[in-house]
Design an enzyme around this catalytic site. Sequence first.
Site, PDB file in Angstrom:
ATOM      1  CG  ASP A 250      -3.150   3.585  -1.582  1.00  0.00           C
ATOM      2  OD1 ASP A 250      -3.864   3.592  -2.599  1.00  0.00           O
ATOM      3  OD2 ASP A 250      -3.298   2.749  -0.673  1.00  0.00           O
TER       4      ASP A 250
ATOM      5  CG  ASP B 179      -3.222  -1.010  -2.543  1.00  0.00           C
ATOM      6  OD1 ASP B 179      -3.006   0.072  -1.983  1.00  0.00           O
ATOM      7  OD2 ASP B 179      -4.014  -1.863  -2.098  1.00  0.00           O
TER       8      ASP B 179
ATOM      9  CB  SER C 138      -0.965  -0.032   1.191  1.00  0.00           C
ATOM     10  OG  SER C 138      -1.870   1.034   1.156  1.00  0.00           O
TER      11      SER C 138
ATOM     12  CG  ASP D 279      -6.589   0.391  -1.012  1.00  0.00           C
ATOM     13  OD1 ASP D 279      -5.705   1.279  -0.905  1.00  0.00           O
ATOM     14  OD2 ASP D 279      -6.676  -0.568  -0.220  1.00  0.00           O
TER      15      ASP D 279
END
Length: 474
Positions: free
Chosen positions: A240, A242, A99, A244
């Site tokens: 961010d 990834d 992340s 999400d």
Amino acid sequence: MKFGTSGLRGLSVDLKGRASALYAMAFGKYLLKSGKAQTGDVILIGRDFRDSSPEISGNCAGALAALGFRIFDCGNVPTPALALYGLESKAACLMITGSHIPADRNGIKFYRPDGEIDKSDEAAITALAAEIEKSGEAVIQAPAAMEDREAICRQLFFERNTALLPEGALSGLKIGVYQHSTVARDLLVDVLAHYGAEVTVLGRSDSFIPVDTEAVSEETITLMKRWVSDHSFDTIVSTDGDGDRPLVADETGTPLRGDLLGLIAANFLGARIVVTPVTSNSGIEVAGSFAVKRTRVGSPFVITGMEEAVAAGDDRVMGFEANGGLLTASPFDVNGQNVRALPTRDCFIPMLAVLSLAAARRQPLSAIATSYKLPFAAADRLENFPVETSAALMQHLRASDENLRSFLQPIGAVATKSDIDGLRMTLTDGRIIHFRPSGNAPEMRCYVEAGSEPAALDLLHAGLNRIRGWAAAR
């Protein structure tokens, strides 16, 4: 290796070794033993752009293939895109990502065929990993053959997000997309351009850049302020690593808070029940026509809260975290379309909700934000703060009211406190200060609310300084 607020986390060098294969094997065994999957079923694997992610992905694929699963490689896609594909195809998933944390760390997010794992699943997977270690059972690390499904996964997510707004809904908006190393960087451009926005790409990077949307770095803010000045953007958006968690900056380059984006998205969807952690702004309860349920920090807790609401017969149930990541537990009717539930963090709906509101009202984002009249809030963290020190501080503050009073004496007196997740204190003058160790990294976080932005920033700095001083005096 440790499960935190969202997935398994550890050092990249460890996950590139046997550890990732061990936990993938434990996850596969859990699916088989619990009846959530059978031998021969498909498991999807996606990953972020960290240097370590391809090797970790290969380790996981090898371990799962050895258990008899078919592996579909979804490549570098956003976590919500992978989760959506998993739900549509009734397949379990693994997302290899750390992340927003630095590249020397990485992680794995696990999804059952029916959605993100919960805390009981985490405990079961951890126990199975320990059993495998104790028994000495062989753990396969060699990469396995995988079938390429990246294009299918991307297209499915693109179609979901291009059905949310009317055609041309973002026409007239001039949007910068800070691409850095997020896996959402190309999809963001495609979706925004689909709605008629004038899009400029910014800051694309071949090396991984950690971007924390909940505590945006001064370096990132400086970049965004320069870009809006140079290009006269209405907004700059990003995510961010990834994809999400949303990052939306206004026309001055100032980031909007994630919980404000979640609130706007709740109104956009017409939610009846909103589940959000205790760290989200205290003004949310009176800012919409929905009921609010507070939880601990982390998507598993938000998901559990949403599931409880659905089980109680509620509909139009959604949740969001203070980082802006939005989850839905019910289908929603949006723009004449039935949008299926996606109970994992998603950055696209919050972005589209606030951008379409700005376009419809013909107002700058700063005016949109001000119109909600939420208490001024701020948050930051002390990085590389030993976990042991965080635990000792929290133990000290919880040990007695006198310890807490003495610690906060230079800041203010405590009126009430909450111990849902960390310690959240309302002071006698109405300000709020909240201390909480990170669940994902060696960090100590501080969240505050006050009647003005300067007062909030002063309180934040005072809180962080108290933590530093206490740690130095140990």
